[in-house]
Motif scaffolding. Sequence first.
Motif, PDB file in Angstrom:
ATOM      1  N   LEU A 173       4.684  -0.959   3.404  1.00 63.22           N
ATOM      2  CA  LEU A 173       4.134   0.407   2.930  1.00 63.22           C
ATOM      3  C   LEU A 173       5.171   1.364   2.621  1.00 63.22           C
ATOM      4  O   LEU A 173       6.369   1.331   2.816  1.00 63.22           O
ATOM      5  N   GLU A 174       4.023   1.869   1.331  1.00 65.91           N
ATOM      6  CA  GLU A 174       5.507   1.882   0.382  1.00 65.91           C
ATOM      7  C   GLU A 174       6.296   3.781   0.256  1.00 65.91           C
ATOM      8  O   GLU A 174       7.240   4.411  -0.495  1.00 65.91           O
ATOM      9  N   GLN A 175       4.441   4.388   0.539  1.00 70.07           N
ATOM     10  CA  GLN A 175       5.695   5.969   0.840  1.00 70.07           C
ATOM     11  C   GLN A 175       4.614   6.389   2.675  1.00 70.07           C
ATOM     12  O   GLN A 175       4.846   7.440   2.800  1.00 70.07           O
ATOM     13  N   ALA A 176       5.420   5.609   3.737  1.00 72.33           N
ATOM     14  CA  ALA A 176       5.469   6.384   4.682  1.00 72.33           C
ATOM     15  C   ALA A 176       6.185   6.890   5.623  1.00 72.33           C
ATOM     16  O   ALA A 176       5.985   7.544   6.258  1.00 72.33           O
ATOM     17  N   ILE A 177       7.598   7.177   4.988  1.00 72.07           N
ATOM     18  CA  ILE A 177       8.439   8.086   5.306  1.00 72.07           C
ATOM     19  C   ILE A 177       9.222   9.113   4.738  1.00 72.07           C
ATOM     20  O   ILE A 177       9.960   9.864   4.984  1.00 72.07           O
ATOM     21  N   GLU A 178       8.375   9.525   3.253  1.00 75.39           N
ATOM     22  CA  GLU A 178       9.246  10.620   2.710  1.00 75.39           C
ATOM     23  C   GLU A 178       9.021  12.170   3.045  1.00 75.39           C
ATOM     24  O   GLU A 178       9.157  12.451   2.983  1.00 75.39           O
ATOM     25  N   HIS A 197      13.486   0.461   4.797  1.00 80.87           N
ATOM     26  CA  HIS A 197      14.963   0.480   3.668  1.00 80.87           C
ATOM     27  C   HIS A 197      15.698   1.061   2.982  1.00 80.87           C
ATOM     28  O   HIS A 197      14.780   2.005   2.856  1.00 80.87           O
ATOM     29  N   PHE A 198      16.831   1.701   3.062  1.00 75.71           N
ATOM     30  CA  PHE A 198      17.494   2.561   2.061  1.00 75.71           C
ATOM     31  C   PHE A 198      19.055   2.181   1.694  1.00 75.71           C
ATOM     32  O   PHE A 198      19.530   1.364   1.778  1.00 75.71           O
ATOM     33  N   ASP A 199      19.260   3.041   0.277  1.00 77.52           N
ATOM     34  CA  ASP A 199      19.412   3.078  -0.728  1.00 77.52           C
ATOM     35  C   ASP A 199      19.296   1.031  -0.739  1.00 77.52           C
ATOM     36  O   ASP A 199      20.410   0.396  -0.515  1.00 77.52           O
ATOM     37  N   GLY A 200      19.743   1.049  -2.716  1.00 80.81           N
ATOM     38  CA  GLY A 200      19.366  -0.191  -2.948  1.00 80.81           C
ATOM     39  C   GLY A 200      18.175  -0.960  -2.406  1.00 80.81           C
ATOM     40  O   GLY A 200      16.368  -0.328  -2.568  1.00 80.81           O
ATOM     41  N   GLU A 201      18.187  -2.432  -2.930  1.00 79.08           N
ATOM     42  CA  GLU A 201      17.339  -3.522  -3.161  1.00 79.08           C
ATOM     43  C   GLU A 201      18.175  -4.372  -2.434  1.00 79.08           C
ATOM     44  O   GLU A 201      18.706  -4.820  -1.991  1.00 79.08           O
ATOM     45  N   LYS A 202      16.362  -4.552  -1.567  1.00 83.61           N
ATOM     46  CA  LYS A 202      16.828  -6.108  -0.426  1.00 83.61           C
ATOM     47  C   LYS A 202      15.586  -7.543  -0.634  1.00 83.61           C
ATOM     48  O   LYS A 202      14.876  -6.353  -1.270  1.00 83.61           O
ATOM     49  N   VAL A 249       0.836  -1.207  -0.532  1.00 80.98           N
ATOM     50  CA  VAL A 249       0.066   0.154  -0.158  1.00 80.98           C
ATOM     51  C   VAL A 249       0.682   1.719   0.159  1.00 80.98           C
ATOM     52  O   VAL A 249       2.119   0.987   0.613  1.00 80.98           O
ATOM     53  N   LYS A 250       0.470   1.851  -0.630  1.00 82.39           N
ATOM     54  CA  LYS A 250       1.508   3.637  -0.770  1.00 82.39           C
ATOM     55  C   LYS A 250       1.124   4.649   0.896  1.00 82.39           C
ATOM     56  O   LYS A 250       1.914   4.952   1.030  1.00 82.39           O
ATOM     57  N   HIS A 251      -0.233   4.364   1.113  1.00 87.47           N
ATOM     58  CA  HIS A 251      -0.291   4.755   2.638  1.00 87.47           C
ATOM     59  C   HIS A 251      -1.424   4.304   3.733  1.00 87.47           C
ATOM     60  O   HIS A 251      -1.901   2.791   2.979  1.00 87.47           O
ATOM     61  N   ILE A 252      -1.455   4.288   4.550  1.00 85.69           N
ATOM     62  CA  ILE A 252      -2.263   3.723   5.983  1.00 85.69           C
ATOM     63  C   ILE A 252      -2.471   4.409   6.831  1.00 85.69           C
ATOM     64  O   ILE A 252      -1.420   5.412   7.588  1.00 85.69           O
ATOM     65  N   SER A 277      13.177  -1.421  -2.074  1.00 87.78           N
ATOM     66  CA  SER A 277      13.232  -0.616  -2.189  1.00 87.78           C
ATOM     67  C   SER A 277      13.703   0.671  -1.229  1.00 87.78           C
ATOM     68  O   SER A 277      13.145   0.546  -0.149  1.00 87.78           O
ATOM     69  N   HIS A 278      15.133   1.993  -1.747  1.00 91.97           N
ATOM     70  CA  HIS A 278      14.609   3.412  -0.428  1.00 91.97           C
ATOM     71  C   HIS A 278      13.470   4.042  -0.354  1.00 91.97           C
ATOM     72  O   HIS A 278      11.982   4.015  -0.977  1.00 91.97           O
ATOM     73  N   GLY A 279      13.269   3.481   1.222  1.00 88.38           N
ATOM     74  CA  GLY A 279      12.010   4.715   1.257  1.00 88.38           C
ATOM     75  C   GLY A 279      10.627   3.367   2.192  1.00 88.38           C
ATOM     76  O   GLY A 279      10.264   3.626   2.291  1.00 88.38           O
TER      77      GLY A 279
END
Length: 290
Positions: free
Chosen positions: A30-35, A152-157, A9-12, A207-209
């Motif tokens: 959560l894709e956009q929780a800490i922008e 997560h930050f910087d890169g992919e996991k 989800v983008k936001h929750i 991915s990042h963020g």
Amino acid sequence: MKLADIPRVKHITKDTFINDYFKPQKPVVLEQAIEDWPAYGKWNLDYIKKVAGDITVPLYDNRPVQHKDGFNEPHAKMKMAEYVDLLKKEPTKYRIFLWNILKEVPALQKDYTFPNFGLKLLKGLPMLFFGGRDSYTFMHYDIDLANIFHFHFDGEKEVILFPQSETEKLYKVPHSLITHESIDFSNPDYDKWPALKNANGFRTTLSHGEVLYMPEGYWHYMKYNTPGFSMSLRALARSPRNLAKASYNIFIMRYYDVLMRKLKGQDWIDWKNKEAISRTNKKNGILAEN
């Protein structure tokens, strides 16, 4: 393995998170929780090198557990600046885990806030985890069976999760928190580990963020597709069963395992690894020759 994609989800809202994911104990990204965090725009490996480059950090690799290993005893140490340079230069198995921001780099606290997801987060335990390309953690679950938010930050996991209900199919090592160390969960050999074919879990790539919620006691395997790092915040388990299991792990199991390593040495480790195979195959009706 039967791996479903982790919902995204983008936001929750707090209520939606509690009702749709926490109460049923289901993972979510959560894709956009800490922008709105300063960390979202600042945190990358170069920034960590700048603010923490002179700090000596403990490093861990994927070598098999030995009886002489102390609890969370590092395999090597180096300056953070050297470690970041190594991550960016070439693949390395060296990882950092459970690196406490409050203790090591207090200034990083200014870059994030504690989100209100409806759970009381433990503010004294923000932990960082670093890894190089293709490095990975063994499949494991956390000793306290906490609810975990993994930023997560910087890169992919790559992340693979299993609930505790799948434990009997995962080749869990007795008196420990890990599965058999020889299993490559990114590409398992089902001839060698046949019970895994029927294990039901989840998979995603962070991915990042992005933020991953891992419910109480979930098994997790993480592999760095690129160099990067993550921060985990946690909330205590709410389930009485999980709280009891966490207490057993912390106050009994951990010390019993340490005692047996001292008494029996490597024979204890070898016995546990053999038992992981025999017990799992027996529980799943798999003949010994498999």
